[in-house]
Scaffold this motif. Sequence first.
Motif, PDB file in Angstrom:
ATOM      1  N   ILE A  51       0.873  -1.196   0.000  1.00 36.67           N
ATOM      2  CA  ILE A  51       0.000   0.000   0.000  1.00 36.67           C
ATOM      3  C   ILE A  51       0.901   1.234   0.000  1.00 36.67           C
ATOM      4  CG2 ILE A  51      -1.831   1.233   1.220  1.00 36.67           C
ATOM      5  CD1 ILE A  51      -2.317  -1.315   2.871  1.00 36.67           C
ATOM      6  N   LEU A  52       0.513   2.228  -0.776  1.00 37.32           N
ATOM      7  CA  LEU A  52       1.268   3.490  -0.814  1.00 37.32           C
ATOM      8  C   LEU A  52       0.477   4.582  -0.094  1.00 37.32           C
ATOM      9  CD1 LEU A  52       3.888   4.680  -2.090  1.00 37.32           C
ATOM     10  CD2 LEU A  52       2.472   5.435  -3.991  1.00 37.32           C
ATOM     11  N   GLN A  66       3.861  -3.943   4.940  1.00 37.47           N
ATOM     12  CA  GLN A  66       3.345  -3.784   3.575  1.00 37.47           C
ATOM     13  C   GLN A  66       3.096  -2.322   3.195  1.00 37.47           C
ATOM     14  OE1 GLN A  66       0.868  -7.745   4.415  1.00 37.47           O
ATOM     15  NE2 GLN A  66      -0.005  -6.612   2.710  1.00 37.47           N
ATOM     16  N   LEU A  67       3.337  -1.428   4.144  1.00 39.41           N
ATOM     17  CA  LEU A  67       3.055  -0.013   3.879  1.00 39.41           C
ATOM     18  C   LEU A  67       4.323   0.728   3.449  1.00 39.41           C
ATOM     19  CD1 LEU A  67       1.052   2.374   4.002  1.00 39.41           C
ATOM     20  CD2 LEU A  67       1.744   2.709   6.387  1.00 39.41           C
ATOM     21  N   VAL A  68       4.183   1.495   2.373  1.00 37.79           N
ATOM     22  CA  VAL A  68       5.271   2.357   1.920  1.00 37.79           C
ATOM     23  C   VAL A  68       4.759   3.793   1.992  1.00 37.79           C
ATOM     24  CG1 VAL A  68       6.854   2.897   0.032  1.00 37.79           C
ATOM     25  CG2 VAL A  68       6.003   0.551   0.299  1.00 37.79           C
ATOM     26  N   CYS A  69       5.434   4.629   2.766  1.00 40.45           N
ATOM     27  CA  CYS A  69       5.002   6.026   2.901  1.00 40.45           C
ATOM     28  C   CYS A  69       5.983   6.937   2.181  1.00 40.45           C
ATOM     29  CB  CYS A  69       4.992   6.445   4.362  1.00 40.45           C
ATOM     30  SG  CYS A  69       3.799   5.564   5.348  1.00 40.45           S
ATOM     31  N   ILE A  70       5.424   7.877   1.433  1.00 40.28           N
ATOM     32  CA  ILE A  70       6.270   8.908   0.837  1.00 40.28           C
ATOM     33  C   ILE A  70       5.946  10.231   1.516  1.00 40.28           C
ATOM     34  CG2 ILE A  70       6.885  10.166  -1.262  1.00 40.28           C
ATOM     35  CD1 ILE A  70       6.236   7.717  -2.891  1.00 40.28           C
ATOM     36  N   PHE A  71       6.947  10.794   2.130  1.00 38.72           N
ATOM     37  CA  PHE A  71       6.791  12.087   2.795  1.00 38.72           C
ATOM     38  C   PHE A  71       7.551  13.126   1.968  1.00 38.72           C
ATOM     39  CE2 PHE A  71       9.008  14.673   6.347  1.00 38.72           C
ATOM     40  CZ  PHE A  71       8.155  15.733   6.179  1.00 38.72           C
ATOM     41  N   VAL A  72       6.788  13.953   1.267  1.00 34.06           N
ATOM     42  CA  VAL A  72       7.412  14.997   0.445  1.00 34.06           C
ATOM     43  C   VAL A  72       7.618  16.228   1.332  1.00 34.06           C
ATOM     44  CG1 VAL A  72       7.148  16.498  -1.572  1.00 34.06           C
ATOM     45  CG2 VAL A  72       6.286  14.142  -1.649  1.00 34.06           C
TER      46      VAL A  72
END
Length: 314
Positions: free
Chosen positions: A26-27, A50-56
């Motif tokens: 999951i994104l 299973q979690l992928v986090c993108i912190f911009v």
Amino acid sequence: MNNINLDEYLQQQITEIREKVGGEKILLALSGGVDSSVCAALLTRAVPGQLVCIFVDHGFMRQNEGDEIEAAFANQNLQLIRINAASRFLAKLAGVTEPEKKRKIIGEEFIRVFEEEAKKLGEIKFFAQGTIYPDIIESGDGKHATIKSHHNVGGLPEKLNFKGIIEPLAGLYKDGVREIGKKLGLAEAFIARQPFPGPGLAIRVLGEITEEKLDVLRASDAIVRAELDGKGLNQYFAVMTNTYSVGVKGDQRTFDPVIAIRAVKTNDFMVAESANLSHETLTRIAARITNEIPSVSRVVYDITSKPPATVEWE
Ligand code: XMP
């Protein structure tokens, strides 16, 4: 206020997420706000690893905030990718002074950075959002499937072609979200944070945004928050006005920026009152700011209600 059993709600969401996602990844676009943070904690509980986090990090966060967000999610069973995109955002905003144009540029650039990073990760089937119930009401059509046109995530799910959207907080009001966050072990200080706009300090620096102005604002804002924390206010912060005023330091004339303080009491942020701060509190904040940040000439307090003013200055 939700009239539901939050333990049951949490368990039901965990079960549903496990069924829906299986072993897929999951994104999540993690902004560090309460909603996306609680969403990350909930998904990690449901499907660890299973979690992928993108912190911009657009460079418009408050003092130390980017590091605090990273620290809050270190040691959790998730992959956090922090993209330091400050110079990119500043370059796009060079010379821009019009508030709506600033918001638009930031929203578009956010999507661009996020897309670039998401593509590097290969195909991820599910996209999660920290949408809460009031967001859905505000979106106008009252359907859970609605993807809110959030200031900084608008357009992401469509553009990235996900097979499924997961919005585990969509049945909750803010207080329910905070309770769920506590149940999931997020630190109280993190959960109780005041609202912070998606475009961040970019809409609290009036006129053109520069690194110098941002630095002065960050330092001033940290003082305002330190002095007003725990006073029962709903939102309080500093604003870098685009006004310069004459002052005197020693026997030297100065010509430096004016910092404004905004502090409000409100139930719903639709209507707000300027907080009735004591003169003593205000003069202490002004003294600290002008002593600790020599490049500020003057501090003023915004006593305007909403309406007619908004909470933010831009
Ligand atoms: P205004 O300034 O409209 O703000 O009185 C009301 C509340 O909303 C926050 N705010 C934003 N939040 N993206 C956000 O996520 C935005 O662009 C934005 N603009 C304002 C503001 O901080 C206040 O809590």
